[in-house]
Design a protein around this motif. Structure first.
Motif, PDB file in Angstrom:
ATOM      1  N   ASN A  20      -2.231  15.155 -24.303  1.00 31.92           N
ATOM      2  CA  ASN A  20      -2.617  15.474 -22.927  1.00 31.92           C
ATOM      3  C   ASN A  20      -3.823  14.651 -22.487  1.00 31.92           C
ATOM      4  OD1 ASN A  20      -0.544  17.289 -22.929  1.00 31.92           O
ATOM      5  ND2 ASN A  20      -1.835  19.087 -23.233  1.00 31.92           N
ATOM      6  N   ARG A  21      -4.739  14.374 -23.414  1.00 32.57           N
ATOM      7  CA  ARG A  21      -5.862  13.499 -23.071  1.00 32.57           C
ATOM      8  C   ARG A  21      -5.383  12.089 -22.740  1.00 32.57           C
ATOM      9  NH1 ARG A  21     -10.576  14.932 -27.549  1.00 32.57           N
ATOM     10  NH2 ARG A  21     -11.059  17.053 -26.792  1.00 32.57           N
ATOM     11  N   LEU A  22      -4.413  11.605 -23.511  1.00 33.62           N
ATOM     12  CA  LEU A  22      -3.870  10.277 -23.223  1.00 33.62           C
ATOM     13  C   LEU A  22      -3.169  10.252 -21.867  1.00 33.62           C
ATOM     14  CD1 LEU A  22      -2.428   9.034 -26.649  1.00 33.62           C
ATOM     15  CD2 LEU A  22      -4.257   7.998 -25.302  1.00 33.62           C
ATOM     16  N   ILE A  23      -2.402  11.305 -21.562  1.00 29.89           N
ATOM     17  CA  ILE A  23      -1.724  11.363 -20.261  1.00 29.89           C
ATOM     18  C   ILE A  23      -2.749  11.435 -19.134  1.00 29.89           C
ATOM     19  CG2 ILE A  23      -0.112  12.676 -18.843  1.00 29.89           C
ATOM     20  CD1 ILE A  23       1.261  13.598 -21.380  1.00 29.89           C
ATOM     21  N   LEU A  24      -3.820  12.184 -19.362  1.00 28.31           N
ATOM     22  CA  LEU A  24      -4.881  12.267 -18.349  1.00 28.31           C
ATOM     23  C   LEU A  24      -5.553  10.910 -18.143  1.00 28.31           C
ATOM     24  CD1 LEU A  24      -6.559  14.100 -16.485  1.00 28.31           C
ATOM     25  CD2 LEU A  24      -8.078  14.528 -18.437  1.00 28.31           C
ATOM     26  N   ALA A  25      -5.875  10.216 -19.252  1.00 29.29           N
ATOM     27  CA  ALA A  25      -6.474   8.881 -19.132  1.00 29.29           C
ATOM     28  C   ALA A  25      -5.503   7.905 -18.479  1.00 29.29           C
ATOM     29  CB  ALA A  25      -6.885   8.381 -20.516  1.00 29.29           C
ATOM     30  N   TYR A  26      -4.240   7.992 -18.835  1.00 27.24           N
ATOM     31  CA  TYR A  26      -3.212   7.131 -18.232  1.00 27.24           C
ATOM     32  C   TYR A  26      -3.147   7.344 -16.723  1.00 27.24           C
ATOM     33  CZ  TYR A  26       1.586   6.428 -16.574  1.00 27.24           C
ATOM     34  OH  TYR A  26       2.689   6.108 -15.831  1.00 27.24           O
ATOM     35  N   SER A  27      -3.178   8.588 -16.281  1.00 28.39           N
ATOM     36  CA  SER A  27      -3.085   8.890 -14.849  1.00 28.39           C
ATOM     37  C   SER A  27      -4.294   8.359 -14.088  1.00 28.39           C
ATOM     38  CB  SER A  27      -2.949  10.401 -14.649  1.00 28.39           C
ATOM     39  OG  SER A  27      -1.814  10.907 -15.319  1.00 28.39           O
ATOM     40  N   VAL A  28      -5.493   8.560 -14.638  1.00 32.04           N
ATOM     41  CA  VAL A  28      -6.696   8.090 -13.955  1.00 32.04           C
ATOM     42  C   VAL A  28      -6.730   6.564 -13.916  1.00 32.04           C
ATOM     43  CG1 VAL A  28      -9.210   8.060 -14.046  1.00 32.04           C
ATOM     44  CG2 VAL A  28      -7.983  10.179 -14.545  1.00 32.04           C
ATOM     45  N   LEU A  29      -6.416   5.922 -15.030  1.00 27.27           N
ATOM     46  CA  LEU A  29      -6.438   4.459 -15.080  1.00 27.27           C
ATOM     47  C   LEU A  29      -5.377   3.854 -14.169  1.00 27.27           C
ATOM     48  CD1 LEU A  29      -6.943   3.931 -18.922  1.00 27.27           C
ATOM     49  CD2 LEU A  29      -8.601   3.471 -17.115  1.00 27.27           C
ATOM     50  N   MET A  76       0.825  -1.204   0.000  1.00 23.78           N
ATOM     51  CA  MET A  76       0.000   0.000   0.000  1.00 23.78           C
ATOM     52  C   MET A  76       0.863   1.260   0.000  1.00 23.78           C
ATOM     53  SD  MET A  76      -3.012  -1.188   2.644  1.00 23.78           S
ATOM     54  CE  MET A  76      -3.986   0.279   2.294  1.00 23.78           C
ATOM     55  N   GLY A  77       1.994   1.215   0.701  1.00 20.58           N
ATOM     56  CA  GLY A  77       2.865   2.386   0.724  1.00 20.58           C
ATOM     57  C   GLY A  77       3.544   2.637  -0.613  1.00 20.58           C
ATOM     58  N   ALA A  78       3.999   1.562  -1.285  1.00 15.90           N
ATOM     59  CA  ALA A  78       4.662   1.734  -2.575  1.00 15.90           C
ATOM     60  C   ALA A  78       3.694   2.214  -3.646  1.00 15.90           C
ATOM     61  CB  ALA A  78       5.304   0.413  -3.007  1.00 15.90           C
ATOM     62  N   ALA A  79       2.414   1.885  -3.498  1.00 15.12           N
ATOM     63  CA  ALA A  79       1.427   2.347  -4.486  1.00 15.12           C
ATOM     64  C   ALA A  79       1.273   3.865  -4.470  1.00 15.12           C
ATOM     65  CB  ALA A  79       0.078   1.681  -4.217  1.00 15.12           C
ATOM     66  N   LEU A  80       1.657   4.513  -3.373  1.00 11.16           N
ATOM     67  CA  LEU A  80       1.514   5.962  -3.286  1.00 11.16           C
ATOM     68  C   LEU A  80       2.445   6.698  -4.243  1.00 11.16           C
ATOM     69  CD1 LEU A  80       1.268   6.385   0.598  1.00 11.16           C
ATOM     70  CD2 LEU A  80      -0.587   6.311  -1.067  1.00 11.16           C
ATOM     71  N   GLY A  81       3.542   6.036  -4.675  1.00 14.65           N
ATOM     72  CA  GLY A  81       4.489   6.698  -5.568  1.00 14.65           C
ATOM     73  C   GLY A  81       3.873   7.075  -6.901  1.00 14.65           C
ATOM     74  N   GLN A  82       3.437   6.071  -7.653  1.00 18.28           N
ATOM     75  CA  GLN A  82       2.830   6.335  -8.963  1.00 18.28           C
ATOM     76  C   GLN A  82       1.507   7.070  -8.828  1.00 18.28           C
ATOM     77  OE1 GLN A  82       3.612   6.132 -12.016  1.00 18.28           O
ATOM     78  NE2 GLN A  82       5.236   4.646 -12.319  1.00 18.28           N
ATOM     79  N   MET A  83       0.759   6.796  -7.766  1.00 18.67           N
ATOM     80  CA  MET A  83      -0.488   7.521  -7.586  1.00 18.67           C
ATOM     81  C   MET A  83      -0.240   8.998  -7.338  1.00 18.67           C
ATOM     82  SD  MET A  83      -2.602   4.736  -5.272  1.00 18.67           S
ATOM     83  CE  MET A  83      -4.067   5.751  -5.131  1.00 18.67           C
ATOM     84  N   GLY A  84       0.818   9.329  -6.591  1.00 16.62           N
ATOM     85  CA  GLY A  84       1.156  10.732  -6.375  1.00 16.62           C
ATOM     86  C   GLY A  84       1.537  11.437  -7.661  1.00 16.62           C
ATOM     87  N   ILE A  85       2.373  10.788  -8.487  1.00 16.97           N
ATOM     88  CA  ILE A  85       2.735  11.368  -9.783  1.00 16.97           C
ATOM     89  C   ILE A  85       1.495  11.566 -10.647  1.00 16.97           C
ATOM     90  CG2 ILE A  85       4.016  10.941 -11.925  1.00 16.97           C
ATOM     91  CD1 ILE A  85       6.127   9.547 -10.336  1.00 16.97           C
ATOM     92  N   SER A  86       0.590  10.603 -10.614  1.00 14.61           N
ATOM     93  CA  SER A  86      -0.624  10.702 -11.420  1.00 14.61           C
ATOM     94  C   SER A  86      -1.482  11.899 -10.999  1.00 14.61           C
ATOM     95  CB  SER A  86      -1.429   9.405 -11.305  1.00 14.61           C
ATOM     96  OG  SER A  86      -0.683   8.303 -11.787  1.00 14.61           O
ATOM     97  N   TYR A  87      -1.620  12.107  -9.709  1.00 14.52           N
ATOM     98  CA  TYR A  87      -2.421  13.241  -9.247  1.00 14.52           C
ATOM     99  C   TYR A  87      -1.775  14.573  -9.633  1.00 14.52           C
ATOM    100  CZ  TYR A  87      -5.740  10.447  -6.554  1.00 14.52           C
ATOM    101  OH  TYR A  87      -6.743   9.585  -6.190  1.00 14.52           O
ATOM    102  N   PHE A  88      -0.458  14.663  -9.527  1.00 11.57           N
ATOM    103  CA  PHE A  88       0.225  15.887  -9.956  1.00 11.57           C
ATOM    104  C   PHE A  88       0.049  16.103 -11.464  1.00 11.57           C
ATOM    105  CE2 PHE A  88       2.591  15.524  -5.916  1.00 11.57           C
ATOM    106  CZ  PHE A  88       2.569  16.843  -5.519  1.00 11.57           C
ATOM    107  N   SER A  89       0.095  15.030 -12.239  1.00 14.76           N
ATOM    108  CA  SER A  89      -0.100  15.155 -13.686  1.00 14.76           C
ATOM    109  C   SER A  89      -1.529  15.588 -14.010  1.00 14.76           C
ATOM    110  CB  SER A  89       0.208  13.822 -14.373  1.00 14.76           C
ATOM    111  OG  SER A  89       1.553  13.445 -14.184  1.00 14.76           O
ATOM    112  N   ILE A  90      -2.500  15.045 -13.290  1.00 13.74           N
ATOM    113  CA  ILE A  90      -3.896  15.430 -13.535  1.00 13.74           C
ATOM    114  C   ILE A  90      -4.095  16.927 -13.310  1.00 13.74           C
ATOM    115  CG2 ILE A  90      -6.239  15.164 -12.647  1.00 13.74           C
ATOM    116  CD1 ILE A  90      -5.577  12.207 -12.149  1.00 13.74           C
ATOM    117  N   VAL A  91      -3.532  17.442 -12.216  1.00 11.38           N
ATOM    118  CA  VAL A  91      -3.659  18.873 -11.924  1.00 11.38           C
ATOM    119  C   VAL A  91      -2.990  19.707 -13.007  1.00 11.38           C
ATOM    120  CG1 VAL A  91      -3.026  20.688 -10.292  1.00 11.38           C
ATOM    121  CG2 VAL A  91      -3.878  18.496  -9.452  1.00 11.38           C
ATOM    122  N   ALA A  92      -1.789  19.301 -13.444  1.00  7.75           N
ATOM    123  CA  ALA A  92      -1.066  20.069 -14.460  1.00  7.75           C
ATOM    124  C   ALA A  92      -1.804  20.069 -15.792  1.00  7.75           C
ATOM    125  CB  ALA A  92       0.344  19.505 -14.632  1.00  7.75           C
ATOM    126  N   ILE A  93      -2.389  18.929 -16.167  1.00  5.29           N
ATOM    127  CA  ILE A  93      -3.078  18.845 -17.462  1.00  5.29           C
ATOM    128  C   ILE A  93      -4.388  19.638 -17.435  1.00  5.29           C
ATOM    129  CG2 ILE A  93      -4.245  17.255 -19.033  1.00  5.29           C
ATOM    130  CD1 ILE A  93      -2.159  15.150 -18.197  1.00  5.29           C
TER     131      ILE A  93
END
Length: 578
Positions: A429-438, A402-419
């Motif tokens: 950018n749509r693909l990056i947004l879909a990638y982050s959510v998925l 559960m702790g290691a999952a926070l790494g990629q999830m954190g990057i994904s949330y930062f990417s969602i905000v930036a996009i």
């Protein structure tokens, strides 16, 4: 004559009362044996009550001493981490007062102390055969020890490249800078060997000293990871040197320190940049192994818990669709990875290659999420009981997952905000947004599936108990070969009925586990051995700034790679347990 008949009548109750007292005394003695884990000499009821109180007091004092040792060693590690964190933060925010050299000196002192403790630990366990009476069968599985060896060797090679890079710039650098990578090579080599050999130990001597040494070494690895995440000095130096070379070729003078041999420096530079993520992975794995060893200090295991005699080996068992779909994802991932790496070796990466990279993820992640949800639903339909036995290794596995999952999830949330805040309507950018959510959804679904599977009792653990109880419970019913044959036929019919009843569930779980294993290997390989599109696409780097996004990526990506490796180990356990 009546008196004679009354004597036996009175003797019978006396005899039965004596037998009951004897049985009660034996039961009480066995209870004391189980609680105190010692052999007690039969004694009178008054003495036994004193022994019970005495052993209960000893057990209570032992537990208090163990908790006090854990508390003290934990506070030691906490203070060391806070001290090192203060140094690193001061270096980031006030580079004049506290420099990178000061942080290196602090880490060198901690590494030297950890090296001394590692040598003392090896010498103590070697010279004292009774130091390690038990070994945890769940600690240090093959994939953890293999990852430890792989990333340890990569970290040593990284420091060799660092030494070579510094030697090639020795005319404009201090010779003292060569000392720190050399010390890191010695520390990494010795630590890898000790953890490889002693990761299963449940040491029983000098427990407080061992706990403090383990926590000191864990804090040192954690500070090395924090420094690797936040320190971009060499990356900036390499980038400045490349810009200076471009200016020099164009005829402009520069004051930047340049390499004497451009070809050799190019090898050192590329080797360092490629192996840099492995050093952070190595620190994380060492922290996990050291924490499990710290939990096992002073732990006593039952004699039969030292091994799993009935544990099955890894076989496909007729699984077809899971391996085929997983191999298809693996081959497609290797093709995308090779194409992207070839393009990344040039001066710039075209946008269509980023589109190809993120489109692959957008196709694989939904299928993995659906497979995890299906597996979780099948777990709910199973008839296997939950494994409620205390297992420190499994608890650490769940926390790390559960702790290691926070790494990629954190990057994904930062990417969602930036996009969302910049250009959400472009195709890439749509693909990056879909990638982050998925990616966030896939982490959540996979964690549910793995944790649910790890807490189910494996079928191969339940079988020996049932087989062992039957000969003891019914010895008188096996007096003839005819009765034995009837019992065997009855047991065979019951086994075939239960196997056919659970067959489709077990087969589905094995197919899903194999598919997820191959997919996680693919998603582990792509960020571990190649250029990171999260840093190269430029969107988040322009939005957050170079240093901030460098820290975010270096914090999240190693955790993401560690998560994929840890998921493979957990999925193998789920596969074997099914």
């Amino acid at each position: 004559m009546p008196a004679q008949t009354s004597a036996p009548a009175e003797a019978a109750p006396v005899a039965s009362t004596g037998a009951q007292e004897t049985e009660a005394a034996l039961a009480k003695e066995n209870l004391v044996d189980m609680e105190a884990e010692e052999t007690v000499v039969p004694a009178s009821p008054g003495q036994q009550s004193w022994l019970v109180r005495h052993f209960s007091l000893l057990l209570r004092r032992d537990r208090q001493a163990q908790k006090a040792g854990q508390l003290f060693s934990g506070l030691l590690a906490l203070n060391v981490v806070f001290l090192g964190g203060a140094f690193i933060c001061s270096m980031i925010f006030n580079n004049v007062a506290v420099t990178l050299g000061d942080v290196w000196i602090l880490l060198a002192v901690l590494k030297a102390l950890s090296l001394l403790w590692l040598l003392c630990y090896v010498a103590g366990t070697t010279r004292r055969p009774h130091a390690v009476l038990y070994r945890d069968p769940h600690a240090g599985p093959v994939w953890v020890r293999g990852s430890l060896l792989l990333f340890g060797n990569c970290t040593i090679c990284l420091n060799v490249f660092r030494v070579g890079y510094d030697v090639s710039h020795i005319h404009c650098k201090s010779q003292l800078e060569l000392l720190f990578p050399a010390l890191d090579i010695i520390f990494t080599g010795l630590q890898t060997w000790v953890l490889w050999k002693h990761c299963k130990d449940c040491i029983q001597v000098q427990t407080n000293f061992t706990r403090c040494g383990l926590m000191l070494t864990l804090a040192t690895n954690l500070l090395m990871w924090v420094l690797a995440v936040t320190n971009d000095s060499l990356h900036r130096e390499i980038e400045a040197e490349l810009n200076a070379l471009m200016k020099k070729f164009s005829g402009n003078d520069t004051n930047t320190c340049l390499c004497l041999n451009v070809t050799v420096c190019e090898v050192f530079r590329k080797g360092y940049l490629m192996l840099y993520p492995f050093s952070t992975e190595y620190c994380l794995i060492c922290c996990a192994v050291l924490f499990v060893m710290w939990k096992n200090v002073g732990r006593r295991l039952a004699p039969h818990a030292s091994a799993h005699p009935g544990a099955p080996s890894f076989h496909l068992h007729g699984a077809i669709f899971g391996p085929l779909l997983g191999l298809l994802a693996l081959v497609a991932g290797v093709c995308v990875f090779v194409i992207f790496q070839i393009e990344a070796s040039g001066p710039s990466i075209a946008r269509q290659y980023f589109t190809l990279y993120y489109a692959f993820y957008a196709a694989v992640l939904p299928s993995m999420s659906l497979a995890c949800l299906a597996g979780t639903a099948i777990h709910g339909l199973e008839e296997r009981e939950l494994d409620t036995l205390k297992n420190p290794t499994r608890s650490v596995d769940v926390v790390l997952l559960m702790g290691a999952a926070l790494g990629q999830m954190g990057i994904s949330y930062f990417s969602i905000v930036a996009i969302v805040a910049t250009r959400p309507h472009e195709l890439l950018n749509r693909l990056i947004l879909a990638y982050s959510v998925l990616l966030i959804l896939q982490h959540i679904a996979q964690n549910l599936f793995i944790i649910e599977g790890l807490h189910r009792r494996p079928l191969w653990e339940a079988a020996p108990g049932g087989l062992a109880e039957k000969p003891e419970a019914e010895p008188h019913r096996r007096g003839s070969l005819l009765e034995l044959g009837q019992d065997l036929r009855r047991a065979s019919r019951a086994y075939i009925h239960s196997y056919s009843h659970l067959n489709w569930k077990r087969r589905a779980l094995k197919e899903i586990s194999l598919f997820l294993i191959l997919c996680n290997i693919t998603l582990w390989m792509m960020p571990a051995f190649g250029i990171h599109p999260e840093f190269e696409n430029g969107l988040e780097k322009d939005f957050y700034g170079y240093r901030t996004w460098f820290t975010i990526v270096n914090f999240g990506l190693p955790l993401g790679v560690f998560y994929r490796m840890h998921s493979v180990g957990g999925l193998v356990e789920v596969y074997l347990g099914a």
